[in-house]
Enzyme design. Sequence first.
Site, PDB file in Angstrom:
ATOM      1  N   CYS A  32     114.713  18.918   9.501  1.00  0.00           N
ATOM      2  CA  CYS A  32     113.264  18.806   9.526  1.00  0.00           C
ATOM      3  C   CYS A  32     112.836  17.481  10.148  1.00  0.00           C
ATOM      4  O   CYS A  32     113.622  16.552  10.279  1.00  0.00           O
ATOM      5  CB  CYS A  32     112.680  18.865   8.107  1.00  0.00           C
ATOM      6  SG  CYS A  32     113.121  20.338   7.157  1.00  0.00           S
ATOM      7  N   CYS A  36     107.823  16.671   7.095  1.00  0.00           N
ATOM      8  CA  CYS A  36     107.832  18.077   6.684  1.00  0.00           C
ATOM      9  C   CYS A  36     107.163  18.244   5.315  1.00  0.00           C
ATOM     10  O   CYS A  36     107.474  17.501   4.375  1.00  0.00           O
ATOM     11  CB  CYS A  36     109.266  18.599   6.630  1.00  0.00           C
ATOM     12  SG  CYS A  36     109.377  20.358   6.194  1.00  0.00           S
ATOM     13  N   CYS A  63     113.776  23.658  11.264  1.00  0.00           N
ATOM     14  CA  CYS A  63     112.859  24.173  10.248  1.00  0.00           C
ATOM     15  C   CYS A  63     111.726  24.941  10.917  1.00  0.00           C
ATOM     16  O   CYS A  63     111.102  24.470  11.863  1.00  0.00           O
ATOM     17  CB  CYS A  63     112.286  22.999   9.446  1.00  0.00           C
ATOM     18  SG  CYS A  63     111.035  23.467   8.224  1.00  0.00           S
TER      19      CYS A  63
END
Length: 505
Positions: A32, A36, A63
Amino acid sequence: MDFWQRYRAIDARDTRFDGQFYTAVRTTGIYCRPSCPARTPKASNVTFYETSAAAHDAGYRACKRCLPEAVPGTPAWNLRQDIAGRAMRLISDGVVTRDGVDGLAARLGYSSRQLNRILSQELGAGPLSLARAGRAQTARTLLVSTSMKLADVAFAAGFSSVRQFNETMAEVFGMTPTALRTARHPKASAGSTALTLNLPYREPFNPGVFTFLAVRAIPGIEAGTPTSYARTLRLPQGDARFRVDYDAGAPGRPLTLTIGAVDLRDLPALLSRVRRLFDLDADPVAIDSALAGDARLVAAVAGTPGIRMPGAMDPAEMLVRAMAGQQITVAAARTALTQLAAVGRPSRSPGEGLDWMFPTPAEIAGGGSAVLRGPQRRIGALLAAAAAMADGGLDFGYGDSPESLAAKLLPLPGVGPWTTGYLAMRILGAPDVFLANDAAVRNGIRALGDGTAACTPDFREVSPWRSYATMHLWRAAAQAASGPRRRTATAPTNQDPRPAEKANR
């Protein structure tokens, strides 16, 4: 940053660090961006990577919630002048796609095996993986932002086949290209060949870079306003034309890139160079915080947050422009370059009043003497530099360090320390250049006030961001020169401390 500094950044979901490192979570198998919105993972399950390519190679996928590829890049590649930083600048410019790993290694003076080992140790991934991650990022941007056919997206991003494109996108993002494409992308007008993309950047963003470029724009090749800039450009596969617009009143204050013409094989290089031109991978909060610590700059930083350092679209062109503009004002330099442009050729993709190409070194060496005006030694120096670039004796670019750039350029007649420092700022994005002998820098210091006695004359307190201090000083000098008692503006980029005709003595 150490592990816990990075962990605190992801726990705070700090958007400033998006693109500067990636967070991989062992329990989910995904990586990520730092901001995030998902729940912060346990520290014991987290591994941080310098690049998304390293996360790919370790078996993680991107992600789907935070889209870690849809972020600005890291300023580290300009801060770092080691092999890893120089290699990343070249990889971003598409050297691996065009010339392979051997071509990249040759430019850096290493064998491909040595380079692979160095990058794997420093960045966690080799040059092929780093280039592959860049292709995936470009492809994702095109998928969600344009109506291009999937096959066109594949080749525009640099993939050698549609099959390779499909496999890579599925492996990196866990989705097919069709699934990645959303209904939010703009619909192309009938018959339109233009591509329109939003350019991510870290806020704040000061649009003064548009004015900097506009006052130096060469008619027919460039056009600029305080909120837009457009130009023609020669890329490895052919002529290109683009425009960038900034809308401070729209939600998100978007920077919009409209590509009027480009060979799709050149698209990654064009995107990389536009980002460099507008310094979109900079970390303005970190820069402004450091600059505000200097008493001479604190008011300027408060009044102009997020100042950017303009880059260069073509290294050879930048050298010609710097040499042509030494010892004269910006307006005079623009006139000289407009005259020099006559030895160029028409664009093969004209449009919107941009119908000419900046001349190549060979064109300047062959025809420049007929159009250039001024001291003969200065003209001779420029023509000699153009000839050296044309015959391959002088080769420099994004893969240089400030030291290697100076070593290559200082032996040239008419090139002094100011010129090499200025080119390090513009071509390499070197953030810590201070042009102490520049007349406009001195004028800027006087305009802002001398500050306290504790401040050093070379602004070392704000290192490694002295290039941005220089931008503030140039801005202050220009504002002071345009006051009611002055008729002309100081030329911030044309003052070499040595006369051009004596620069190599």
